[in-house]
Scaffold this active site. Structure first.
Site, mmCIF file in Angstrom:
data_model
loop_
_atom_site.group_PDB
_atom_site.id
_atom_site.type_symbol
_atom_site.label_atom_id
_atom_site.label_comp_id
_atom_site.label_asym_id
_atom_site.label_seq_id
_atom_site.Cartn_x
_atom_site.Cartn_y
_atom_site.Cartn_z
ATOM 1 N N HIS A 117 38.992 41.622 52.713
ATOM 2 C CA HIS A 117 38.157 42.199 53.769
ATOM 3 C C HIS A 117 38.054 41.264 54.979
ATOM 4 O O HIS A 117 37.115 40.470 55.051
ATOM 5 C CB HIS A 117 36.727 42.424 53.244
ATOM 6 C CG HIS A 117 36.607 43.546 52.283
ATOM 7 N ND1 HIS A 117 36.229 44.812 52.660
ATOM 8 C CD2 HIS A 117 36.817 43.601 50.954
ATOM 9 C CE1 HIS A 117 36.203 45.600 51.615
ATOM 10 N NE2 HIS A 117 36.548 44.886 50.559
ATOM 11 N N CYS A 135 41.496 46.800 51.832
ATOM 12 C CA CYS A 135 41.006 47.051 50.472
ATOM 13 C C CYS A 135 41.218 48.515 50.071
ATOM 14 O O CYS A 135 42.361 48.919 49.904
ATOM 15 C CB CYS A 135 39.567 46.588 50.339
ATOM 16 S SG CYS A 135 39.134 46.238 48.625
ATOM 17 N N ILE A 162 36.733 42.066 47.084
ATOM 18 C CA ILE A 162 35.661 42.770 46.371
ATOM 19 C C ILE A 162 36.285 43.897 45.556
ATOM 20 O O ILE A 162 36.733 44.898 46.105
ATOM 21 C CB ILE A 162 34.618 43.349 47.350
ATOM 22 C CG1 ILE A 162 34.046 42.242 48.243
ATOM 23 C CG2 ILE A 162 33.507 44.064 46.581
ATOM 24 C CD1 ILE A 162 33.148 42.728 49.355
ATOM 25 N N ARG A 163 36.329 43.689 44.256
ATOM 26 C CA ARG A 163 36.994 44.668 43.373
ATOM 27 C C ARG A 163 38.278 45.198 44.027
ATOM 28 O O ARG A 163 38.504 46.403 44.158
ATOM 29 C CB ARG A 163 36.028 45.817 43.021
ATOM 30 C CG ARG A 163 34.827 45.323 42.193
ATOM 31 C CD ARG A 163 33.811 46.400 41.900
ATOM 32 N NE ARG A 163 34.392 47.602 41.322
ATOM 33 C CZ ARG A 163 34.872 47.709 40.081
ATOM 34 N NH1 ARG A 163 34.848 46.655 39.273
ATOM 35 N NH2 ARG A 163 35.350 48.840 39.639
ATOM 36 N N ARG A 214 44.789 49.161 41.523
ATOM 37 C CA ARG A 214 43.344 49.122 41.821
ATOM 38 C C ARG A 214 42.605 48.163 40.895
ATOM 39 O O ARG A 214 43.020 47.942 39.770
ATOM 40 C CB ARG A 214 42.741 50.514 41.659
ATOM 41 C CG ARG A 214 43.246 51.507 42.675
ATOM 42 C CD ARG A 214 42.588 52.848 42.457
ATOM 43 N NE ARG A 214 41.144 52.766 42.638
ATOM 44 C CZ ARG A 214 40.308 53.723 42.264
ATOM 45 N NH1 ARG A 214 40.732 54.805 41.682
ATOM 46 N NH2 ARG A 214 39.009 53.577 42.477
ATOM 47 N N GLY A 234 35.977 50.449 50.559
ATOM 48 C CA GLY A 234 34.967 51.362 50.037
ATOM 49 C C GLY A 234 35.410 51.771 48.660
ATOM 50 O O GLY A 234 35.778 50.925 47.855
ATOM 51 N N GLU A 235 35.441 53.049 48.410
ATOM 52 C CA GLU A 235 35.872 53.544 47.101
ATOM 53 C C GLU A 235 36.933 54.603 47.371
ATOM 54 O O GLU A 235 36.631 55.670 47.895
ATOM 55 C CB GLU A 235 34.657 54.075 46.350
ATOM 56 C CG GLU A 235 34.731 53.851 44.864
ATOM 57 C CD GLU A 235 35.779 54.747 44.213
ATOM 58 O OE1 GLU A 235 36.632 54.234 43.474
ATOM 59 O OE2 GLU A 235 35.751 55.955 44.500
ATOM 60 N N SER A 236 38.173 54.273 46.993
ATOM 61 C CA SER A 236 39.290 55.127 47.422
ATOM 62 C C SER A 236 39.208 56.548 46.877
ATOM 63 O O SER A 236 39.586 57.497 47.570
ATOM 64 C CB SER A 236 40.623 54.478 47.052
ATOM 65 O OG SER A 236 40.649 54.123 45.697
ATOM 66 N N GLU A 270 37.036 41.903 57.818
ATOM 67 C CA GLU A 270 35.832 42.242 58.604
ATOM 68 C C GLU A 270 34.578 41.562 58.054
ATOM 69 O O GLU A 270 33.536 41.592 58.684
ATOM 70 C CB GLU A 270 35.657 43.770 58.681
ATOM 71 C CG GLU A 270 35.083 44.452 57.444
ATOM 72 C CD GLU A 270 36.059 44.583 56.264
ATOM 73 O OE1 GLU A 270 37.175 44.028 56.329
ATOM 74 O OE2 GLU A 270 35.686 45.224 55.266
#
Ligand code: GLN
Length: 186
Positions: A159, A76, A123-124, A96, A44-46, A161
């Protein structure tokens, strides 16, 4: 066995689906900490995940549970959350958004220690820039560490998942099983 998935934001539904496929009971954690056998911190976005975690009062209970030996899988942003600059439970420093603009998101396949070649979706994503002596690096991509384990903690920069390959989740579940058979008091 019941596995908690931190569901503050990000890709928690995909982990839930993966565990359902493996026949494992899950609970989504948003506000209250629950007594469970394992925890997944998704991508997600840490920065947002960190803020919501503090706002919801989950930072301390979650950190303590991990320090007490709760098996945890961080993927991630979940890897970033476990590092020295966030929950500070794992002896790693994450870098990051580490792959530059063009390579922000990509798929590859690499060797994962003890498993073999696994598909990896980035992903990023971060990579592990520094790791202490207790950390075992499990996979590298272009010379950068992208998966590691330290005691009860397993992290991947990619990822698992988001692919059809269940082997990383199975590795995590085997950590959960052996930790619950563990008779050493913690
Ligand atoms: N770039 C995100 C971060 O820094 C992580 C991306 C992800 O989890 N897919 O938190």
């Amino acid at each position: 066995m019941k596995i908690a998935i931190l569901a503050l934001q990000g890709a928690f539904a995909e982990h839930e689906q993966m565990l359902r496929l493996l026949g494992v009971e899950t609970t989504l954690i948003r506000e209250h900490w629950e007594d469970v056998s394992g925890l997944i911190i998704p991508g997600g976005e840490s920065t947002s995940m960190m803020r919501i975690m503090r706002d919801e009062g989950l930072f301390e209970p979650l950190r303590q549970a991990i320090l007490d030996g709760l098996p945890v899988l961080g993927t991630c942003a979940g890897l970033i959350m476990l590092d020295r600059n966030h929950l500070d439970v794992m002896d790693i420093t994450a870098r990051r958004n580490a792959y530059g603009r063009q390579l922000g998101s990509f798929n590859t396949e690499e060797e994962f220690a003890g498993i073999g070649r696994v598909p990896m979706t980035f992903i990023r994503a971060p990579y592990i820039e520094e790791a202490g002596p207790e950390v075992e690096i499990l996979a590298t991509v272009e010379g950068k560490a992208v998966a590691a384990r330290q005691k009860n903690m397993l992290v991947t920069a990619f990822h698992p998942e988001l692919t059809a390959d269940t082997r990383i989740h199975e590795l995590f579940l085997s950590m959960v099983t052996s930790s619950s058979n563990d008779s050493i008091p913690r």
